[in-house]
Scaffold this motif. Structure first.
Motif, PDB file in Angstrom:
ATOM      1  N   ARG A   1     -31.742  -3.651  -7.182  1.00  0.00           N
ATOM      2  CA  ARG A   1     -30.309  -3.404  -7.025  1.00  0.00           C
ATOM      3  C   ARG A   1     -29.991  -2.965  -5.598  1.00  0.00           C
ATOM      4  O   ARG A   1     -29.041  -3.451  -4.992  1.00  0.00           O
ATOM      5  CB  ARG A   1     -29.837  -2.338  -8.015  1.00  0.00           C
ATOM      6  N   ASP A   2     -30.783  -2.048  -5.063  1.00  0.00           N
ATOM      7  CA  ASP A   2     -30.552  -1.595  -3.697  1.00  0.00           C
ATOM      8  C   ASP A   2     -30.717  -2.748  -2.710  1.00  0.00           C
ATOM      9  O   ASP A   2     -29.987  -2.838  -1.715  1.00  0.00           O
ATOM     10  CB  ASP A   2     -31.519  -0.465  -3.340  1.00  0.00           C
ATOM     11  N   LEU A   3     -31.669  -3.622  -2.976  1.00  0.00           N
ATOM     12  CA  LEU A   3     -31.893  -4.754  -2.088  1.00  0.00           C
ATOM     13  C   LEU A   3     -30.700  -5.704  -2.111  1.00  0.00           C
ATOM     14  O   LEU A   3     -30.264  -6.196  -1.063  1.00  0.00           O
ATOM     15  CB  LEU A   3     -33.168  -5.490  -2.487  1.00  0.00           C
ATOM     16  N   ASP A   4     -30.152  -5.973  -3.292  1.00  0.00           N
ATOM     17  CA  ASP A   4     -28.975  -6.836  -3.386  1.00  0.00           C
ATOM     18  C   ASP A   4     -27.804  -6.248  -2.606  1.00  0.00           C
ATOM     19  O   ASP A   4     -27.069  -6.971  -1.913  1.00  0.00           O
ATOM     20  CB  ASP A   4     -28.573  -7.024  -4.844  1.00  0.00           C
ATOM     21  N   LEU A   5     -27.605  -4.936  -2.699  1.00  0.00           N
ATOM     22  CA  LEU A   5     -26.523  -4.283  -1.959  1.00  0.00           C
ATOM     23  C   LEU A   5     -26.759  -4.355  -0.457  1.00  0.00           C
ATOM     24  O   LEU A   5     -25.830  -4.587   0.316  1.00  0.00           O
ATOM     25  CB  LEU A   5     -26.392  -2.823  -2.405  1.00  0.00           C
ATOM     26  N   ARG A   6     -28.001  -4.155  -0.059  1.00  0.00           N
ATOM     27  CA  ARG A   6     -28.319  -4.210   1.369  1.00  0.00           C
ATOM     28  C   ARG A   6     -28.057  -5.609   1.924  1.00  0.00           C
ATOM     29  O   ARG A   6     -27.498  -5.773   3.011  1.00  0.00           O
ATOM     30  CB  ARG A   6     -29.775  -3.808   1.606  1.00  0.00           C
ATOM     31  N   VAL A   7     -28.466  -6.627   1.173  1.00  0.00           N
ATOM     32  CA  VAL A   7     -28.242  -8.009   1.596  1.00  0.00           C
ATOM     33  C   VAL A   7     -26.749  -8.296   1.716  1.00  0.00           C
ATOM     34  O   VAL A   7     -26.281  -8.844   2.722  1.00  0.00           O
ATOM     35  CB  VAL A   7     -28.908  -8.995   0.611  1.00  0.00           C
ATOM     36  N   ALA A   8     -25.988  -7.928   0.690  1.00  0.00           N
ATOM     37  CA  ALA A   8     -24.542  -8.186   0.714  1.00  0.00           C
ATOM     38  C   ALA A   8     -23.877  -7.472   1.878  1.00  0.00           C
ATOM     39  O   ALA A   8     -22.991  -8.031   2.543  1.00  0.00           O
ATOM     40  CB  ALA A   8     -23.924  -7.748  -0.612  1.00  0.00           C
ATOM     41  N   ALA A   9     -24.294  -6.241   2.136  1.00  0.00           N
ATOM     42  CA  ALA A   9     -23.695  -5.467   3.218  1.00  0.00           C
ATOM     43  C   ALA A   9     -24.013  -6.068   4.576  1.00  0.00           C
ATOM     44  O   ALA A   9     -23.135  -6.184   5.446  1.00  0.00           O
ATOM     45  CB  ALA A   9     -24.184  -4.020   3.152  1.00  0.00           C
ATOM     46  N   ARG A  10     -25.258  -6.478   4.771  1.00  0.00           N
ATOM     47  CA  ARG A  10     -25.636  -7.033   6.074  1.00  0.00           C
ATOM     48  C   ARG A  10     -24.979  -8.386   6.308  1.00  0.00           C
ATOM     49  O   ARG A  10     -24.532  -8.687   7.420  1.00  0.00           O
ATOM     50  CB  ARG A  10     -27.158  -7.133   6.173  1.00  0.00           C
ATOM     51  N   LEU A  11     -24.899  -9.210   5.283  1.00  0.00           N
ATOM     52  CA  LEU A  11     -24.241 -10.502   5.437  1.00  0.00           C
ATOM     53  C   LEU A  11     -22.745 -10.337   5.680  1.00  0.00           C
ATOM     54  O   LEU A  11     -22.137 -11.142   6.397  1.00  0.00           O
ATOM     55  CB  LEU A  11     -24.483 -11.371   4.204  1.00  0.00           C
ATOM     56  N   ALA A  12     -22.139  -9.287   5.094  1.00  0.00           N
ATOM     57  CA  ALA A  12     -20.713  -9.051   5.314  1.00  0.00           C
ATOM     58  C   ALA A  12     -20.415  -8.791   6.784  1.00  0.00           C
ATOM     59  O   ALA A  12     -19.335  -9.143   7.282  1.00  0.00           O
ATOM     60  CB  ALA A  12     -20.238  -7.879   4.458  1.00  0.00           C
ATOM     61  N   ARG A  13     -21.365  -8.201   7.499  1.00  0.00           N
ATOM     62  CA  ARG A  13     -21.160  -7.947   8.925  1.00  0.00           C
ATOM     63  C   ARG A  13     -20.974  -9.250   9.698  1.00  0.00           C
ATOM     64  O   ARG A  13     -20.310  -9.276  10.740  1.00  0.00           O
ATOM     65  CB  ARG A  13     -22.341  -7.180   9.513  1.00  0.00           C
ATOM     66  N   GLN A  14     -21.570 -10.343   9.204  1.00  0.00           N
ATOM     67  CA  GLN A  14     -21.512 -11.601   9.930  1.00  0.00           C
ATOM     68  C   GLN A  14     -20.140 -12.262   9.878  1.00  0.00           C
ATOM     69  O   GLN A  14     -19.901 -13.254  10.566  1.00  0.00           O
ATOM     70  CB  GLN A  14     -22.600 -12.540   9.411  1.00  0.00           C
ATOM     71  N   GLU A  15     -19.228 -11.699   9.099  1.00  0.00           N
ATOM     72  CA  GLU A  15     -17.852 -12.193   9.125  1.00  0.00           C
ATOM     73  C   GLU A  15     -17.233 -12.036  10.502  1.00  0.00           C
ATOM     74  O   GLU A  15     -16.269 -12.730  10.849  1.00  0.00           O
ATOM     75  CB  GLU A  15     -17.018 -11.448   8.078  1.00  0.00           C
ATOM     76  N   VAL A  16     -17.772 -11.104  11.303  1.00  0.00           N
ATOM     77  CA  VAL A  16     -17.221 -10.863  12.634  1.00  0.00           C
ATOM     78  C   VAL A  16     -17.342 -12.094  13.527  1.00  0.00           C
ATOM     79  O   VAL A  16     -16.553 -12.281  14.459  1.00  0.00           O
ATOM     80  CB  VAL A  16     -17.924  -9.640  13.285  1.00  0.00           C
ATOM     81  N   PHE A  17     -18.310 -12.993  13.236  1.00  0.00           N
ATOM     82  CA  PHE A  17     -18.504 -14.176  14.068  1.00  0.00           C
ATOM     83  C   PHE A  17     -17.323 -15.140  14.002  1.00  0.00           C
ATOM     84  O   PHE A  17     -17.008 -15.810  14.980  1.00  0.00           O
ATOM     85  CB  PHE A  17     -19.770 -14.929  13.643  1.00  0.00           C
ATOM     86  N   ARG A  18     -16.688 -15.224  12.832  1.00  0.00           N
ATOM     87  CA  ARG A  18     -15.687 -16.265  12.610  1.00  0.00           C
ATOM     88  C   ARG A  18     -14.307 -15.720  12.250  1.00  0.00           C
ATOM     89  O   ARG A  18     -13.418 -16.501  11.916  1.00  0.00           O
ATOM     90  CB  ARG A  18     -16.166 -17.213  11.502  1.00  0.00           C
ATOM     91  N   LYS A  19     -14.101 -14.434  12.313  1.00  0.00           N
ATOM     92  CA  LYS A  19     -12.796 -13.872  11.964  1.00  0.00           C
ATOM     93  C   LYS A  19     -11.759 -14.260  13.015  1.00  0.00           C
ATOM     94  O   LYS A  19     -12.113 -14.621  14.151  1.00  0.00           O
ATOM     95  CB  LYS A  19     -12.895 -12.355  11.858  1.00  0.00           C
ATOM     96  N   PRO A  20     -10.474 -14.205  12.693  1.00  0.00           N
ATOM     97  CA  PRO A  20      -9.447 -14.442  13.716  1.00  0.00           C
ATOM     98  C   PRO A  20      -9.607 -13.455  14.872  1.00  0.00           C
ATOM     99  O   PRO A  20      -9.826 -12.263  14.657  1.00  0.00           O
ATOM    100  CB  PRO A  20      -8.142 -14.200  12.955  1.00  0.00           C
ATOM    101  N   GLY A  21      -9.535 -13.963  16.070  1.00  0.00           N
ATOM    102  CA  GLY A  21      -9.722 -13.090  17.228  1.00  0.00           C
ATOM    103  C   GLY A  21     -11.139 -12.580  17.345  1.00  0.00           C
ATOM    104  O   GLY A  21     -11.374 -11.454  17.801  1.00  0.00           O
ATOM    105  N   ALA A  22     -12.103 -13.406  16.950  1.00  0.00           N
ATOM    106  CA  ALA A  22     -13.505 -12.985  16.964  1.00  0.00           C
ATOM    107  C   ALA A  22     -13.934 -12.569  18.365  1.00  0.00           C
ATOM    108  O   ALA A  22     -13.517 -13.163  19.361  1.00  0.00           O
ATOM    109  CB  ALA A  22     -14.395 -14.125  16.470  1.00  0.00           C
TER     110      ALA A  22
END
Length: 215
Positions: free
Chosen positions: A70-91
């Protein structure tokens, strides 16, 4: 550092940390807050691919022995969420200088290492991303990457100009500093590193070659 504290207060007021990213400890949440407000992020890494560019299979391999499922799934989701910064508006503009050792040190089976390197190559083709590799065979520059660090710039209106921060970490602590002489010093280190590292396309060719050696 008052601007940094105000940024943290605003994010807490918006309830930003109620989701999967609550897996981060209090100190590292500051980094994610900064990333999401920057117009320039520059990262130097020496032993492991930067967290901002890690793919799911690599994250799972990296933390498989230290987290329950469970902790690993949360860690993965959290780290991948950071990658939204690459493609967000005004990246922001995002740049990396990474030692060859981060490509060579095997944190998972060969197929995971190939996928991780392929992921970095793919991200490096985004128009706002610049990825450079510092090979072992860089003449006279063997001591260039001593410490991993991140330089972050947040646009700010007014005559004071943008807010600039220096981030570093080790086993004992995370540090966020905004002293201008220190930021200027590591800005000079960054300039030396980018000058010594391979160019963007040459770095992609180098990464693809390393990936092909995992078999």
């Amino acid at each position: 550092m008052e601007a940094l504290l105000e940024l943290r207060r605003n994010n807490h007021q918006r309830g930003k940390w109620n989701g999967v990213r609550s897996v981060y400890n209090e100190s590292f949440r500051t980094m994610v807050d900064l990333e999401e407000n920057c117009d320039l992020i520059r990262t130097v890494e020496n032993e492991v691919p930067p967290g901002l560019v890690q793919c799911e299979s690599f994250i799972r391999a990296l933390y498989a022995l230290s987290d329950d499922e469970r902790d690993l799934d949360l860690r993965v989701a959290a780290r991948l969420a950071r990658q939204e910064v690459f493609r967000k508006p005004g990246a922001p503009e995002i740049a990396f200088v990474v030692s060859e050792s981060a490509l060579r040190r095997q944190y998972g089976p060969p197929e995971v290492m190939r996928e991780q390197i392929d992921h970095m190559v793919k991200l490096s083709r985004l128009p706002n991303v610049h990825y450079q590799v510092l090979p072992f065979k860089t003449r006279g520059q063997s001591d260039l990457i001593v410490d991993r660090f991140v330089l972050l710039r947040i646009p700010s209106p007014g005559v004071a100009g943008p807010l600039e921060f220096f981030y570093t970490e080790n086993q004992a602590e995370l540090r966020y500093l905004d002293e201008k002489p220190l930021v200027a010093l590591f800005d000079q280190v960054w300039a030396r590193l980018t000058g010594a590292a391979l160019g963007f396309e040459e770095s992609r060719r180098f990464m693809r070659r390393v990936a092909s050696e995992y078999n």
